[in-house]
Design a protein around this motif. Structure first.
Motif, PDB file in Angstrom:
ATOM      1  N   ARG A 206      29.806  46.161  46.740  1.00 37.85           N
ATOM      2  CA  ARG A 206      30.609  46.944  47.678  1.00 37.85           C
ATOM      3  C   ARG A 206      32.009  46.360  47.875  1.00 37.85           C
ATOM      4  N   HIS A 207      33.034  47.221  47.726  1.00 38.30           N
ATOM      5  CA  HIS A 207      34.432  46.894  48.032  1.00 38.30           C
ATOM      6  C   HIS A 207      34.964  45.708  47.221  1.00 38.30           C
ATOM      7  N   ARG A 208      34.354  45.406  46.076  1.00 41.02           N
ATOM      8  CA  ARG A 208      34.844  44.290  45.268  1.00 41.02           C
ATOM      9  C   ARG A 208      35.073  44.727  43.823  1.00 41.02           C
ATOM     10  N   GLY A 209      35.462  45.988  43.664  1.00 37.48           N
ATOM     11  CA  GLY A 209      35.620  46.497  42.318  1.00 37.48           C
ATOM     12  C   GLY A 209      36.996  46.295  41.717  1.00 37.48           C
ATOM     13  N   LEU A 210      38.017  46.005  42.551  1.00 38.70           N
ATOM     14  CA  LEU A 210      39.392  46.048  42.060  1.00 38.70           C
ATOM     15  C   LEU A 210      40.207  44.817  42.440  1.00 38.70           C
ATOM     16  N   ILE A 211      41.135  44.444  41.546  1.00 36.31           N
ATOM     17  CA  ILE A 211      42.178  43.470  41.854  1.00 36.31           C
ATOM     18  C   ILE A 211      43.483  44.251  41.944  1.00 36.31           C
ATOM     19  N   ALA A 212      44.147  44.182  43.103  1.00 34.01           N
ATOM     20  CA  ALA A 212      45.239  45.106  43.435  1.00 34.01           C
ATOM     21  C   ALA A 212      46.418  45.042  42.485  1.00 34.01           C
ATOM     22  N   ASN A 213      46.787  43.858  41.982  1.00 36.99           N
ATOM     23  CA  ASN A 213      48.008  43.745  41.182  1.00 36.99           C
ATOM     24  C   ASN A 213      47.781  44.015  39.696  1.00 36.99           C
ATOM     25  N   LEU A 214      46.578  44.430  39.331  1.00 37.17           N
ATOM     26  CA  LEU A 214      46.289  44.813  37.946  1.00 37.17           C
ATOM     27  C   LEU A 214      46.191  46.331  37.848  1.00 37.17           C
ATOM     28  N   SER A 215      46.410  46.857  36.670  1.00 38.36           N
ATOM     29  CA  SER A 215      46.222  48.290  36.447  1.00 38.36           C
ATOM     30  C   SER A 215      44.727  48.604  36.433  1.00 38.36           C
ATOM     31  N   LEU A 216      44.396  49.883  36.554  1.00 41.79           N
ATOM     32  CA  LEU A 216      42.990  50.269  36.475  1.00 41.79           C
ATOM     33  C   LEU A 216      42.424  49.933  35.091  1.00 41.79           C
ATOM     34  N   ARG A 217      43.235  50.055  34.059  1.00 44.00           N
ATOM     35  CA  ARG A 217      42.807  49.691  32.701  1.00 44.00           C
ATOM     36  C   ARG A 217      42.421  48.208  32.647  1.00 44.00           C
ATOM     37  N   GLU A 218      43.298  47.363  33.196  1.00 46.54           N
ATOM     38  CA  GLU A 218      43.035  45.920  33.191  1.00 46.54           C
ATOM     39  C   GLU A 218      41.818  45.580  34.046  1.00 46.54           C
ATOM     40  N   ASN A 219      41.648  46.290  35.159  1.00 44.57           N
ATOM     41  CA  ASN A 219      40.476  46.069  35.996  1.00 44.57           C
ATOM     42  C   ASN A 219      39.188  46.396  35.255  1.00 44.57           C
TER      43      ASN A 219
END
Length: 224
Positions: free
Chosen positions: A83-96
């Motif tokens: 939960r709520h740990r899927g993304l790193i904000a300063n990366l693109s969705l591709r990089e994520n």
């Protein structure tokens, strides 16, 4: 039997998590409070050896042998949706989406995942946004990225933690449809961590294990 996730009995304070397993293609629900869920996952993805508390262990049984929790092989064979740990904000969705492969520095698997990325992004509905910075995103997008990583990793087992909680109804129904399609495509086993047996995922579980906090009272029931 190959591709089976096993874990030993684990004491978390006054709470006892029973020893159990999840086979490839099997859905198992583990009902316990959120502190226990996070502690369980910390044990799962941290290096584990003979010096661990209570000698607790988790391992994946495969045709080629055992992969112990904390190993690189284990973490690339057991996917997670937290939960709520899927993304790193300063990366693109591709990089994520490619992040697990970048961390593990496996160039062959990274190239394969990059080749499959367009197909996976299309399945989860993120094709047009792949090169956007993640920034602040909805619960829906966090969940989609976690699911997309699993589609790229193709794990034997997925550990999921109520990633749909907090989505508005229209996103919830959309996510259910996408995740059902993804699980059918992968054929992976699923260990579903939830605080309530009424969590509303709509999944058909082979077994439900209910762990009562503050009491060493454990019930196991079939179905639901």
């Amino acid at each position: 039997m190959s591709d089976v996730l096993h874990w030993d009995e684990l004491h978390l304070g006054h709470t006892l998590i029973p020893a159990s397993h999840v086979a490839h293609g099997e859905f198992v629900r583990l009902v316990m409070n959120y502190p226990c869920q996070y502690a369980f996952m910390q044990h799962m993805f941290s290096p584990c050896d003979e010096s661990c508390a209570d000698n607790w262990k988790m391992w994946l049984q495969t045709d080629s042998g055992l992969q112990m929790s904390g190993s690189r092989e284990f973490s690339m064979s057991v996917g997670s949706m937290i939960r709520h740990r899927g993304l790193i904000a300063n990366l693109s969705l591709r990089e994520n989406l490619l992040l697990p492969f970048l961390y593990h520095e496996n160039h062959t698997r990274l190239e394969q995942a990059a080749d499959e990325l367009v197909d996976v992004a299309n399945l989860i509905g993120l094709t047009a946004a792949l090169d956007e910075k993640a920034g602040e995103r909805t619960t829906f997008t966090h969940a989609l990225i976690s699911l997309g990583r699993c589609l790229l990793i193709k794990p034997a087992i997925i550990v999921a933690q109520e990633v749909h909680i907090g989505m508005p109804p229209e996103h919830l129904e959309q996510f259910k449809d996408i995740s059902m399609s993804a699980l059918q495509r992968l054929g992976s086993g699923l260990l579903y961590l939830t605080a309530s047996p009424e969590e509303g995922s709509g999944l058909d579980y082979a077994r439900t294990l209910t762990v009562k906090a503050e009491h060493k009272d454990i019930q196991s029931r079939k179905g639901e």
